[in-house]
Design a protein around this motif. Structure first.
Motif, PDB file in Angstrom:
ATOM      1  N   MET A 198      56.066  28.003  64.017  1.00 24.55           N
ATOM      2  CA  MET A 198      55.464  28.043  62.683  1.00 24.55           C
ATOM      3  C   MET A 198      54.335  29.074  62.683  1.00 24.55           C
ATOM      4  SD  MET A 198      54.279  24.883  60.273  1.00 24.55           S
ATOM      5  CE  MET A 198      52.980  24.235  61.285  1.00 24.55           C
ATOM      6  N   SER A 199      54.422  30.029  61.774  1.00 19.98           N
ATOM      7  CA  SER A 199      53.379  31.056  61.724  1.00 19.98           C
ATOM      8  C   SER A 199      52.146  30.526  61.016  1.00 19.98           C
ATOM      9  CB  SER A 199      53.906  32.288  60.975  1.00 19.98           C
ATOM     10  OG  SER A 199      54.006  32.006  59.576  1.00 19.98           O
ATOM     11  N   ARG A 200      51.064  31.252  61.097  1.00 22.29           N
ATOM     12  CA  ARG A 200      49.859  30.861  60.373  1.00 22.29           C
ATOM     13  C   ARG A 200      50.080  30.906  58.858  1.00 22.29           C
ATOM     14  NH1 ARG A 200      44.920  29.934  62.536  1.00 22.29           N
ATOM     15  NH2 ARG A 200      44.771  30.217  64.773  1.00 22.29           N
ATOM     16  N   LEU A 201      50.998  31.738  58.417  1.00 26.68           N
ATOM     17  CA  LEU A 201      51.332  31.740  56.985  1.00 26.68           C
ATOM     18  C   LEU A 201      52.041  30.435  56.610  1.00 26.68           C
ATOM     19  CD1 LEU A 201      51.459  33.229  54.267  1.00 26.68           C
ATOM     20  CD2 LEU A 201      53.521  34.390  55.068  1.00 26.68           C
ATOM     21  N   ASP A 202      53.034  30.032  57.421  1.00 24.77           N
ATOM     22  CA  ASP A 202      53.697  28.738  57.195  1.00 24.77           C
ATOM     23  C   ASP A 202      52.672  27.611  57.188  1.00 24.77           C
ATOM     24  OD1 ASP A 202      56.352  29.784  57.279  1.00 24.77           O
ATOM     25  OD2 ASP A 202      56.278  29.797  59.458  1.00 24.77           O
ATOM     26  N   SER A 203      51.779  27.661  58.156  1.00 23.09           N
ATOM     27  CA  SER A 203      50.806  26.590  58.327  1.00 23.09           C
ATOM     28  C   SER A 203      49.851  26.512  57.126  1.00 23.09           C
ATOM     29  CB  SER A 203      50.048  26.854  59.631  1.00 23.09           C
ATOM     30  OG  SER A 203      49.098  25.874  59.843  1.00 23.09           O
ATOM     31  N   ALA A 204      49.441  27.674  56.621  1.00 21.85           N
ATOM     32  CA  ALA A 204      48.551  27.681  55.449  1.00 21.85           C
ATOM     33  C   ALA A 204      49.255  27.084  54.235  1.00 21.85           C
ATOM     34  CB  ALA A 204      48.098  29.119  55.155  1.00 21.85           C
ATOM     35  N   ILE A 205      50.529  27.401  54.068  1.00 23.35           N
ATOM     36  CA  ILE A 205      51.283  26.854  52.935  1.00 23.35           C
ATOM     37  C   ILE A 205      51.380  25.331  53.070  1.00 23.35           C
ATOM     38  CG2 ILE A 205      53.570  26.761  51.850  1.00 23.35           C
ATOM     39  CD1 ILE A 205      53.838  29.779  52.595  1.00 23.35           C
ATOM     40  N   ARG A 206      51.706  24.860  54.264  1.00 23.57           N
ATOM     41  CA  ARG A 206      51.813  23.401  54.453  1.00 23.57           C
ATOM     42  C   ARG A 206      50.489  22.697  54.216  1.00 23.57           C
ATOM     43  NH1 ARG A 206      56.014  21.454  59.046  1.00 23.57           N
ATOM     44  NH2 ARG A 206      57.467  23.165  58.807  1.00 23.57           N
ATOM     45  N   ARG A 207      49.420  23.304  54.664  1.00 26.99           N
ATOM     46  CA  ARG A 207      48.108  22.674  54.496  1.00 26.99           C
ATOM     47  C   ARG A 207      47.761  22.536  53.015  1.00 26.99           C
ATOM     48  NH1 ARG A 207      43.152  24.478  53.888  1.00 26.99           N
ATOM     49  NH2 ARG A 207      43.742  26.644  54.188  1.00 26.99           N
ATOM     50  N   LEU A 208      47.974  23.613  52.249  1.00 29.15           N
ATOM     51  CA  LEU A 208      47.656  23.560  50.818  1.00 29.15           C
ATOM     52  C   LEU A 208      48.587  22.600  50.082  1.00 29.15           C
ATOM     53  CD1 LEU A 208      46.879  27.314  50.001  1.00 29.15           C
ATOM     54  CD2 LEU A 208      45.291  25.475  50.535  1.00 29.15           C
ATOM     55  N   GLN A 209      49.851  22.552  50.484  1.00 27.58           N
ATOM     56  CA  GLN A 209      50.783  21.615  49.840  1.00 27.58           C
ATOM     57  C   GLN A 209      50.380  20.167  50.128  1.00 27.58           C
ATOM     58  OE1 GLN A 209      54.439  23.188  51.505  1.00 27.58           O
ATOM     59  NE2 GLN A 209      55.097  23.941  49.496  1.00 27.58           N
ATOM     60  N   ALA A 210      49.951  19.912  51.372  1.00 26.88           N
ATOM     61  CA  ALA A 210      49.508  18.555  51.727  1.00 26.88           C
ATOM     62  C   ALA A 210      48.265  18.183  50.921  1.00 26.88           C
ATOM     63  CB  ALA A 210      49.207  18.488  53.230  1.00 26.88           C
ATOM     64  N   GLN A 211      47.359  19.141  50.806  1.00 29.80           N
ATOM     65  CA  GLN A 211      46.140  18.914  50.029  1.00 29.80           C
ATOM     66  C   GLN A 211      46.490  18.564  48.584  1.00 29.80           C
ATOM     67  OE1 GLN A 211      43.525  22.419  49.923  1.00 29.80           O
ATOM     68  NE2 GLN A 211      41.922  21.098  50.703  1.00 29.80           N
ATOM     69  N   ARG A 212      47.388  19.319  48.006  1.00 27.22           N
ATOM     70  CA  ARG A 212      47.763  19.070  46.616  1.00 27.22           C
ATOM     71  C   ARG A 212      48.466  17.714  46.457  1.00 27.22           C
ATOM     72  NH1 ARG A 212      51.483  23.333  43.526  1.00 27.22           N
ATOM     73  NH2 ARG A 212      52.946  22.710  45.160  1.00 27.22           N
ATOM     74  N   ALA A 213      49.361  17.388  47.392  1.00 25.36           N
ATOM     75  CA  ALA A 213      50.071  16.110  47.296  1.00 25.36           C
ATOM     76  C   ALA A 213      49.081  14.949  47.374  1.00 25.36           C
ATOM     77  CB  ALA A 213      51.113  16.007  48.408  1.00 25.36           C
ATOM     78  N   CYS A 214      48.088  15.068  48.266  1.00 25.37           N
ATOM     79  CA  CYS A 214      47.093  13.993  48.405  1.00 25.37           C
ATOM     80  C   CYS A 214      46.219  13.897  47.155  1.00 25.37           C
ATOM     81  CB  CYS A 214      46.219  14.251  49.624  1.00 25.37           C
ATOM     82  SG  CYS A 214      47.086  14.057  51.192  1.00 25.37           S
ATOM     83  N   LEU A 215      45.770  15.009  46.631  1.00 22.36           N
ATOM     84  CA  LEU A 215      44.919  14.985  45.438  1.00 22.36           C
ATOM     85  C   LEU A 215      45.684  14.425  44.245  1.00 22.36           C
ATOM     86  CD1 LEU A 215      43.080  18.417  45.788  1.00 22.36           C
ATOM     87  CD2 LEU A 215      42.116  16.150  46.196  1.00 22.36           C
ATOM     88  N   ASP A 216      46.934  14.833  44.093  1.00 25.17           N
ATOM     89  CA  ASP A 216      47.743  14.326  42.977  1.00 25.17           C
ATOM     90  C   ASP A 216      47.933  12.816  43.106  1.00 25.17           C
ATOM     91  OD1 ASP A 216      47.923  16.857  41.964  1.00 25.17           O
ATOM     92  OD2 ASP A 216      50.011  17.191  42.535  1.00 25.17           O
ATOM     93  N   HIS A 217      48.209  12.379  44.331  1.00 20.09           N
ATOM     94  CA  HIS A 217      48.416  10.951  44.564  1.00 20.09           C
ATOM     95  C   HIS A 217      47.134  10.169  44.247  1.00 20.09           C
ATOM     96  CE1 HIS A 217      49.127   7.207  46.787  1.00 20.09           C
ATOM     97  NE2 HIS A 217      50.401   7.478  46.627  1.00 20.09           N
TER      98      HIS A 217
END
Lengths: 164, 164
Positions: A1-20
């Motif tokens: 997993m590249s740092r680009l992949d990792s940044a995308i996953r981190r922001l997606q996780a952040q958004r999923a948690c905030l939405d929840h």
């Protein structure tokens, strides 16, 4: 997993948690605390998801996009070590959601911030109130919640103040 | 759309374009140029997608994660206005892919960088070589390609040097 992949996953996780969390507190009164403003992305997201809700932002020094700077009455400037103890009485047992995005490139500073959040935020939560943090916190008075679907464990940490 | 949503879309678009370009040049020899290193995310992604390919990185001053700093022989330090003209002869008509992530918070500086890329990069591309940029460029000698599936137009700009 590249740092680009990792940044995308981190922001997606952040958004999923905030939405929840935003959905979970829809029926729970009380202000929201955003601990750490950064570039203002998550503050912008929260205010969009929670129209009409008071959101108080804690930050040492504002460096956000100009359109993501909170109004002065909702901006509490200074070091968490000073501001969090100061607002303890004002917010006591009233906060519906606290989001702490306090990690930085400096592990020692991140641990220090996490310690301050763990000490001062739980007493400000109302029963049923939520605490979201990208760091694991020692908060024995809160219960650990499972992550929203699709979010890997250890990406975010999710706590609730017991209702009873 | 919040700034958090927007950041996720921007990084997803960036990844889709880089993946598409890496596959498109699989059979095309020649080095890759990464113009702008930043935090090193896209460089890390490209080197993962293109094992064994030489990637030359152009940056004014390195501020990337330590594990995303290219080896010294592949790092060309300095202002694009000086480094791009200097390497023109070395890379003439040899480059398979150039990725230019040169935008900054300063619109005048971004336009200036885009102008330098538009002027100096096309002669370095080999026939069939690709140029990806997050800014629209005036490059009449290149053909504009459609975006990969799922990437909104105007998020990225994709050009190819005609083969004939």
């Amino acid at each position: 997993m590249s740092r680009l992949d990792s940044a995308i996953r981190r922001l997606q996780a952040q958004r999923a948690c905030l939405d929840h969390a935003a959905e979970a507190i829809a029926a729970l009164a009380g202000p929201v605390l955003e601990l750490g403003l950064g570039n203002g992305r998550t503050y912008d997201h929260l205010r969009g998801r929670l129209p009409g809700r008071e959101i108080f932002v804690f930050e040492r020094e504002v460096a956000a996009h100009p359109d993501c700077v909170p109004p002065a009455l909702h901006l509490i400037l200074g070091d968490f070590a000073e501001t969090l103890p100061e607002v303890g009485a004002r917010f006591a047992a009233s906060v519906s959601l606290a989001h702490a995005d306090v990690g930085s490139g400096d592990p020692a500073a991140s641990r220090r911030s996490a310690g301050l959040v763990a000490r001062f935020v739980p007493p400000m939560l109302r029963p049923g109130g939520l605490l979201l943090c990208e760091l694991d916190l020692e908060v024995p008075e809160l219960e650990r919640l499972p992550m929203p679907e699709g979010v890997a464990p250890e990406r975010y940490f999710y706590y609730r103040k017991p209702s009873a």
